[in-house]
Write an enzyme that holds these catalytic residues in place. Structure first.
Site, PDB file in Angstrom:
ATOM      1  CG  ASN A 143      40.958  35.219 -12.063  1.00  0.00           C
ATOM      2  OD1 ASN A 143      40.797  36.191 -12.801  1.00  0.00           O
ATOM      3  ND2 ASN A 143      41.967  34.382 -12.204  1.00  0.00           N
ATOM      4  CB  CYS A 152      44.916  36.384 -21.344  1.00  0.00           C
ATOM      5  SG  CYS A 152      45.315  37.777 -20.276  1.00  0.00           S
ATOM      6  NE  ARG A 182      41.086  31.566 -21.485  1.00  0.00           N
ATOM      7  CZ  ARG A 182      41.184  32.608 -20.672  1.00  0.00           C
ATOM      8  NH1 ARG A 182      41.630  33.752 -21.115  1.00  0.00           N
ATOM      9  NH2 ARG A 182      40.814  32.504 -19.416  1.00  0.00           N
ATOM     10  CG  ASP A 202      46.409  31.868 -13.348  1.00  0.00           C
ATOM     11  OD1 ASP A 202      45.908  32.341 -14.359  1.00  0.00           O
ATOM     12  OD2 ASP A 202      45.857  30.982 -12.669  1.00  0.00           O
TER      13      ASP A 202
HETATM   14  N1  EPU Z   1      38.033  24.593 -21.296  1.00  0.00           N
HETATM   15  C1  EPU Z   1      37.374  23.941 -22.313  1.00  0.00           C
HETATM   16  N2  EPU Z   1      36.031  24.138 -22.440  1.00  0.00           N
HETATM   17  C2  EPU Z   1      35.345  24.964 -21.631  1.00  0.00           C
HETATM   18  C3  EPU Z   1      36.014  25.636 -20.574  1.00  0.00           C
HETATM   19  C4  EPU Z   1      37.375  25.426 -20.439  1.00  0.00           C
HETATM   20  O1  EPU Z   1      37.983  23.187 -23.063  1.00  0.00           O
HETATM   21  O2  EPU Z   1      34.124  25.114 -21.824  1.00  0.00           O
HETATM   22  C5  EPU Z   1      39.466  24.391 -21.137  1.00  0.00           C
HETATM   23  C6  EPU Z   1      40.260  25.671 -21.359  1.00  0.00           C
HETATM   24  O3  EPU Z   1      40.485  25.933 -22.729  1.00  0.00           O
HETATM   25  C7  EPU Z   1      41.527  25.390 -20.596  1.00  0.00           C
HETATM   26  C8  EPU Z   1      41.033  24.542 -19.424  1.00  0.00           C
HETATM   27  O4  EPU Z   1      39.741  24.040 -19.796  1.00  0.00           O
HETATM   28  O5  EPU Z   1      42.393  24.644 -21.396  1.00  0.00           O
HETATM   29  C9  EPU Z   1      40.897  25.267 -18.118  1.00  0.00           C
HETATM   30  O6  EPU Z   1      40.157  26.460 -18.309  1.00  0.00           O
HETATM   31  P1  EPU Z   1      39.268  27.083 -17.167  1.00  0.00           P
HETATM   32  O7  EPU Z   1      37.875  27.106 -17.630  1.00  0.00           O
HETATM   33  O8  EPU Z   1      39.588  26.457 -15.863  1.00  0.00           O
HETATM   34  O9  EPU Z   1      39.819  28.583 -17.158  1.00  0.00           O
HETATM   35  P2  EPU Z   1      38.974  29.899 -17.131  1.00  0.00           P
HETATM   36  O10 EPU Z   1      37.858  29.757 -16.198  1.00  0.00           O
HETATM   37  O11 EPU Z   1      38.713  30.381 -18.498  1.00  0.00           O
HETATM   38  C10 EPU Z   1      40.166  30.935 -15.077  1.00  0.00           C
HETATM   39  C11 EPU Z   1      40.950  32.181 -14.816  1.00  0.00           C
HETATM   40  C12 EPU Z   1      42.295  32.093 -15.475  1.00  0.00           C
HETATM   41  C13 EPU Z   1      43.022  30.873 -14.934  1.00  0.00           C
HETATM   42  C14 EPU Z   1      42.180  29.615 -15.147  1.00  0.00           C
HETATM   43  C15 EPU Z   1      42.781  28.376 -14.545  1.00  0.00           C
HETATM   44  C16 EPU Z   1      39.271  33.886 -14.678  1.00  0.00           C
HETATM   45  C17 EPU Z   1      38.699  35.120 -15.241  1.00  0.00           C
HETATM   46  N3  EPU Z   1      40.240  33.322 -15.359  1.00  0.00           N
HETATM   47  O12 EPU Z   1      40.032  30.884 -16.480  1.00  0.00           O
HETATM   48  O13 EPU Z   1      42.990  33.262 -15.084  1.00  0.00           O
HETATM   49  O14 EPU Z   1      44.241  30.738 -15.617  1.00  0.00           O
HETATM   50  O15 EPU Z   1      40.872  29.813 -14.575  1.00  0.00           O
HETATM   51  O16 EPU Z   1      42.887  28.501 -13.186  1.00  0.00           O
HETATM   52  O17 EPU Z   1      38.863  33.444 -13.618  1.00  0.00           O
HETATM   53  C18 EPU Z   1      44.508  35.025 -15.308  1.00  0.00           C
HETATM   54  O18 EPU Z   1      44.069  35.479 -14.230  1.00  0.00           O
HETATM   55  O19 EPU Z   1      45.559  35.442 -15.849  1.00  0.00           O
HETATM   56  C19 EPU Z   1      43.772  33.950 -15.968  1.00  0.00           C
HETATM   57  C20 EPU Z   1      43.908  33.665 -17.255  1.00  0.00           C
END
Ligand code: EPU
Length: 425
Positions: free
Chosen positions: A23, A116, A121, A304
């Protein structure tokens, strides 16, 4: 098309060197677009999400030089281009290309991202933040079309400490005029790694790892050399594999403080955990006890790891609960673990896990990356043979998972689906 065949019941013992964080790498591979000189990145994990991201960079005009030690990306000829729709949809961080492209080119067009299937999201925090920095963004036919006459620093409050929005906005603000303050920012180690990388190539980012990040805009980012830190989620997965098989596993080359949320739950379950300067060791217990877990943004228990942890708790003594507060449907592992004899029921967003004496191997399907890891962990402890299908989900984030587990003594191999089907006809 391959699957993983696991003969359960072997105690895992030994040490494993943890590879670079997927990530952190994915976020950094958006940051590289800001540099007008070549940037060398070391310790990138060789996983499918990274390969997809590199292909997207090539589509944007980046030249990529790969060696066995490192990858050098030259974004000096960055151009606006139509990105492969399917590739963009297959990874979440494709969307973080938008901000850096705006910063460098003043316009960008990108399809809605994927990743995923663990919840809705949305990208609303990203869009609100980019708008505050001075972008005009429209959505037409599934594509975001963005333009700016120049990004300008702003104060941005995130409604939730989203890792992705923090990373995307931090990167986008590096070349904005003036300074930007991100409030309620994510404190994840992957945010800190990205800030370290950006500073290495000439950005001025302060406060990463706290809930307030300040970015002083600079005119230009130069080349540099950066090594990706170890993947805390991969490390956590190996520790759980050690715990579930009641073995003794050491993960090396890690920052132990990243493992504290997992280590503290393993201790509560009755395992022994030692933390060294750059390693963590778990010694599983024969009588694991049930525990309660609630996922939280860092430094809370990582979402995760809740799926792999559910596999460990499936055979703990008593009733455990695992509440998922980050994603509304990170639950693909539950039906498959139950197929193996686990007793898990879902109450709202909480998995209620009644420990059973043992799991039994059978054919199961990975529905997403961490659900796949959960099934492998369950298979390692189960009686008999487990077949994990849809291994491509696991390959998104774990580099040769089966090789690392085999080195620890696991009886696991990757075989072709056709080969397996022919043998089982
Ligand atoms: N969210 C919103 N609006 C947004 C952005 C996020 O509502 O504009 C919500 C999401 O739907 C979720 C929450 O905020 O309910 C947290 O999401 P976050 O943005 O923190 O997650 P992400 O950046 O999309 C990254 C990792 C994920 C990990 C999460 C939480 C990457 C590529 N992905 O996702 O990793 O679960 O942070 O730590 O960095 C994995 O590696 O299996 C994975 C899914």
């Amino acid at each position: 098309m391959t699957l993983l065949k696991i003969q359960g019941g072997t105690q895992l013992c030994g040490s494993v060197e943890v590879k670079g964080s997927k990530n952190a790498s994915l976020a950094i591979l958006s940051g590289v677009l800001l540099a007008t000189e070549p940037v060398t990145v070391r310790n990138l994990p060789n996983v499918s999400d990274i390969r997809t991201k590199l292909r997207l960079l090539e589509q944007l005009g980046c030249r990529i030089f790969e060696s066995s030690e490192s990858i050098t990306i030259d974004a000096s000829n960055l151009r606006r281009a139509a990105l492969d729709d399917e590739m963009v949809r297959s990874i979440r961080t494709s969307f973080y290309l938008l901000g850096p492209m705006l910063a460098r080119l003043g316009s960008a067009k990108i399809p809605q991202p994927g990743g995923c299937k663990i919840g809705a999201r949305p990208v609303d925090f990203h869009l609100k933040g980019l708008a505050a920095l001075g972008a005009q963004i429209g959505l037409t036919g599934g594509y975001f079309d963005a333009t700016t006459t120049g990004l300008t620093g702003a104060e941005i409050y995130l409604d939730f400490p989203s890792a992705g929005a923090t990373q995307h906005l931090m990167t986008s603000a590096c070349m904005a005029q003036g300074f930007t303050v991100l409030k309620n920012a994510a404190m994840e180690p992957e945010v800190v790694a990205l800030a370290d990388f950006l500073n290495r190539i000439g950005a001025r980012v302060e406060g990463a790892g706290t809930s307030t990040i300040t970015i002083h805009g600079v005119e230009k980012l130069q080349g540099g050399d950066y090594s990706i830190p170890a993947d805390r989620l991969q490390a956590g997965t190996y520790l759980l594999a050690g715990a579930v098989t009641k073995g003794e596993v050491t993960v090396e080359g890690v920052l132990p403080e990243h493992q504290v949320p997992i280590a503290s739950k393993l201790l509560e379950m009755g395992a022994d955990v030692d933390l060294g300067p750059d390693w963590v060791r778990v010694r599983g217990t024969k009588y694991p006890q049930a525990v309660s877990i609630k996922t939280m943004p860092y430094p809370g228990f990582p979402t995760d790891i809740q799926q792999p942890m559910a596999a460990v708790l499936a055979t703990a003594h008593g009733v455990s609960t695992v509440e998922e507060t980050i994603y509304e449907s990170r639950i693909g592992h539950i039906s498959e673990l139950n197929r193996m004899g686990a007793k898990i029921r879902l109450e709202g967003r909480t998995s209620v896990i009644t420990g059973v004496d043992h799991l039994q191997g059978c054919v199961v399907e990975a529905t997403d990356l961490r659900a796949g890891a959960a099934l492998v962990i369950a298979g390692l402890a189960a009686q008999g043979e487990t077949i994990v299908r849809n291994v491509h989900h696991i390959d998104r984030g774990y580099e040769n998972l089966e090789d690392a587990l085999r080195l620890l003594g696991a009886n696991i191999e990757r075989i072709g689906v056709q080969e397996w089907e022919a043998a089982n006809r």
